[in-house]
Write a protein that holds these residues in place. Structure first.
Motif, short mmCIF file in Angstrom:
data_model
loop_
_atom_site.label_atom_id
_atom_site.label_comp_id
_atom_site.label_asym_id
_atom_site.label_seq_id
_atom_site.Cartn_x
_atom_site.Cartn_y
_atom_site.Cartn_z
N ILE A 244 14.04 9.86 35.77
CA ILE A 244 14.16 9.68 37.22
C ILE A 244 13.96 11.04 37.90
O ILE A 244 14.67 12.00 37.62
CB ILE A 244 15.54 9.11 37.61
N TYR A 245 12.99 11.08 38.79
CA TYR A 245 12.67 12.31 39.52
C TYR A 245 13.29 12.27 40.90
O TYR A 245 13.35 11.22 41.54
CB TYR A 245 11.15 12.48 39.63
N SER A 246 13.73 13.43 41.38
CA SER A 246 14.29 13.53 42.72
C SER A 246 14.00 14.92 43.29
O SER A 246 13.66 15.85 42.55
CB SER A 246 15.79 13.25 42.73
N VAL A 247 14.14 15.05 44.59
CA VAL A 247 13.92 16.33 45.27
C VAL A 247 15.04 17.29 44.88
O VAL A 247 16.20 16.91 44.82
CB VAL A 247 13.87 16.12 46.80
N ASN A 248 14.67 18.53 44.64
CA ASN A 248 15.63 19.59 44.34
C ASN A 248 15.86 20.41 45.61
O ASN A 248 15.04 21.24 45.97
CB ASN A 248 15.10 20.48 43.21
N ARG A 249 16.96 20.16 46.27
CA ARG A 249 17.24 20.85 47.53
C ARG A 249 17.29 22.37 47.35
O ARG A 249 16.88 23.12 48.23
CB ARG A 249 18.55 20.36 48.13
N HIS A 250 17.79 22.82 46.21
CA HIS A 250 17.87 24.27 45.97
C HIS A 250 16.48 24.90 46.01
O HIS A 250 16.30 26.00 46.56
CB HIS A 250 18.55 24.54 44.63
N GLY A 251 15.49 24.23 45.45
CA GLY A 251 14.12 24.74 45.49
C GLY A 251 13.59 24.85 46.91
O GLY A 251 12.89 25.80 47.25
N PHE A 252 13.94 23.89 47.74
CA PHE A 252 13.50 23.92 49.14
C PHE A 252 14.28 24.95 49.94
O PHE A 252 13.77 25.52 50.90
CB PHE A 252 13.59 22.54 49.78
N ASP A 253 15.52 25.24 49.53
CA ASP A 253 16.29 26.29 50.19
C ASP A 253 15.57 27.63 50.07
O ASP A 253 15.52 28.41 51.01
CB ASP A 253 17.69 26.40 49.59
N LYS A 254 14.98 27.89 48.89
CA LYS A 254 14.23 29.13 48.70
C LYS A 254 13.03 29.20 49.66
O LYS A 254 12.75 30.24 50.24
CB LYS A 254 13.73 29.24 47.27
N LEU A 255 12.33 28.08 49.80
CA LEU A 255 11.20 28.05 50.74
C LEU A 255 11.67 28.29 52.17
O LEU A 255 11.04 29.04 52.92
CB LEU A 255 10.49 26.69 50.68
N ASN A 256 12.77 27.64 52.54
CA ASN A 256 13.30 27.79 53.89
C ASN A 256 13.71 29.23 54.18
O ASN A 256 13.47 29.75 55.27
CB ASN A 256 14.47 26.85 54.13
N LEU A 257 14.33 29.89 53.21
CA LEU A 257 14.72 31.29 53.41
C LEU A 257 13.50 32.17 53.67
O LEU A 257 13.51 33.04 54.54
CB LEU A 257 15.48 31.81 52.19
N TRP A 258 12.44 31.92 52.91
CA TRP A 258 11.23 32.70 53.09
C TRP A 258 10.61 32.43 54.46
O TRP A 258 10.22 33.36 55.17
CB TRP A 258 10.23 32.40 51.97
N LEU A 259 10.54 31.16 54.85
CA LEU A 259 9.95 30.81 56.14
C LEU A 259 10.80 31.30 57.31
O LEU A 259 10.25 31.73 58.33
CB LEU A 259 9.76 29.29 56.24
N ASP A 260 12.12 31.24 57.16
CA ASP A 260 13.01 31.65 58.25
C ASP A 260 12.84 33.10 58.66
O ASP A 260 13.12 33.47 59.80
CB ASP A 260 14.47 31.39 57.88
N GLN A 261 12.37 33.95 57.75
CA GLN A 261 12.21 35.35 58.10
C GLN A 261 11.19 35.56 59.23
O GLN A 261 11.20 36.57 59.91
CB GLN A 261 11.82 36.18 56.87
N PHE A 262 10.33 34.57 59.43
CA PHE A 262 9.33 34.70 60.47
C PHE A 262 9.86 34.30 61.85
O PHE A 262 9.20 34.53 62.86
CB PHE A 262 8.08 33.86 60.12
N TRP A 263 11.02 33.68 61.88
CA TRP A 263 11.57 33.21 63.16
C TRP A 263 12.78 34.02 63.59
O TRP A 263 13.33 33.78 64.63
CB TRP A 263 11.93 31.73 63.05
N SER A 264 13.24 34.95 62.76
CA SER A 264 14.42 35.72 63.17
C SER A 264 14.06 37.06 63.73
O SER A 264 13.03 37.59 63.64
CB SER A 264 15.39 35.93 62.03
#
Length: 86
Positions: free
Chosen positions: A66-86
């Protein structure tokens, strides 16, 4: 081909489709393959790429994987993307 770069992984439209489906609910390869014009082995290869970059996780239930989304993996993406908005 698998990659550990999540941005490369999500560049593929089939992988984005898989992530959108998994966002709704955890699913098996067979469940996911029903919505795509590609084979189950191809879906498995796409899932491996998403696993390698930690955007999905897999658990076993008997003979099913059973496959599911890994929120922790997306947290890493969000941290990287957030640096452009702060």
């Amino acid at each position: 081909m698998s990659t550990t770069d999540p941005f490369s992984a999500i560049a593929d439209p089939n992988r984005r489709y898989l992530l959108e489906e998994l966002r709704r609910a955890p699913k098996t390869v067979s469940d996911l393959a029903n919505g795509l014009p590609i084979s189950r082995p191809a879906v498995s290869q796409h899932l491996k790429a998403l696993l390698d970059c930690e955007l999905v996780t897999v658990t076993s239930e008997g003979t099913k994987r059973i496959y599911s989304v890994n929120r922790h993996g997306f947290d890493k993406l969000n941290l990287w993307l957030d640096q452009f908005w702060s």
